[in-house]
Write a protein that holds these residues in place. Structure first.
Motif: not given
Length: 232
Positions: A138-142
């Motif tokens: 998953r991406d790094m946004k969180e």
């Protein structure tokens, strides 16, 4: 009501002093090297009320002395923010030191939880979006949201980074990691953790393909060299 995978009553590697370690159930990351795939499913584990959990903790209070306390680990504690917050509030009511062992990826409410957190042990998977996604799925946004909350509240940090041969053991990468760590406000300690294969059998038992099947444990001399780069 919380979902707990397991409890370790006298932990020595999960924060300062002797710790009562609560391993939470549930995690949305699917890290290549995860050695606890049995913690992924939020429906697994045992249900417990925060009030019953604090009763268990209080039995061990004499062992904590001045610097021990409670560590919430996982899985990912931030996947159960309401339960975690309730439990940490009870810990502080009972004058217990609190450590959050996390990858910084959960369901929000970060600032409120951090108000009751004495120390954050933060696992940095990678420092750029592409490689982070390759490792975690998953991406790094969180993670960035959590990082911002930690910096805003100036929380004390211990940072960990798993070094996997062929994935995160490049010297240039460790140099960049060193610079990235400087973007956090209050880092007390940084630890490079060597990749190991101790969790592989769980994958076989659970019939989950293990993606690092042909990767050996990290060489001790390589780890030493990378630690020297990190300290420069």
């Amino acid at each position: 009501m919380g979902k707990i995978h397991s409890i370790e009553t006298l932990g020595l590697v999960d924060g300062p002093g002797i710790r009562f370690v609560v391993f939470f159930q549930g995690c949305t990351l699917r890290c290549l090297y995860c050695h606890n795939p049995d913690t992924w499913d939020l429906k697994g584990g045992e249900e417990i009320e925060a009030e019953d959990l604090i009763k268990k903790v209080k039995r061990y209070k004499p062992y904590f002395k001045n610097n021990g306390g409670v560590t919430c680990s996982g899985g990912e504690p931030l996947m159960q923010p309401e339960f975690l917050l309730r439990f940490f509030k009870l810990c502080k009511e009972n004058n217990l030191n609190t450590v959050l062992d996390t990858a910084g990826v959960g369901l929000g409410n970060y600032e409120e939880i951090l108000k009751y957190t004495d120390l954050v042990m933060l696992d940095i998977k990678h420092i750029d979006d592409k490689n982070y996604f390759n490792i975690c799925g998953r991406d790094m946004k969180e993670f960035i949201k959590f990082k911002n909350a930690v910096n805003k509240l100036n929380k004390k940090l211990w940072i960990r980074h798993v070094v996997v041969p062929g994935v995160t053991d490049d010297e240039k990468h460790i140099g960049k990691l060193r610079d990235y760590i400087k973007t956090f406000n209050n880092v007390e300690k940084v630890e490079l953790l060597p990749y190991h294969t101790l969790g592989v059998n769980k994958y076989k038992e659970m019939k989950i393909p293990y993606k690092l099947q042909d990767v050996d444990s990290l060489d001790k001399n390589k780890l030493k060299k990378l630690n020297n780069i990190l300290k420069q």
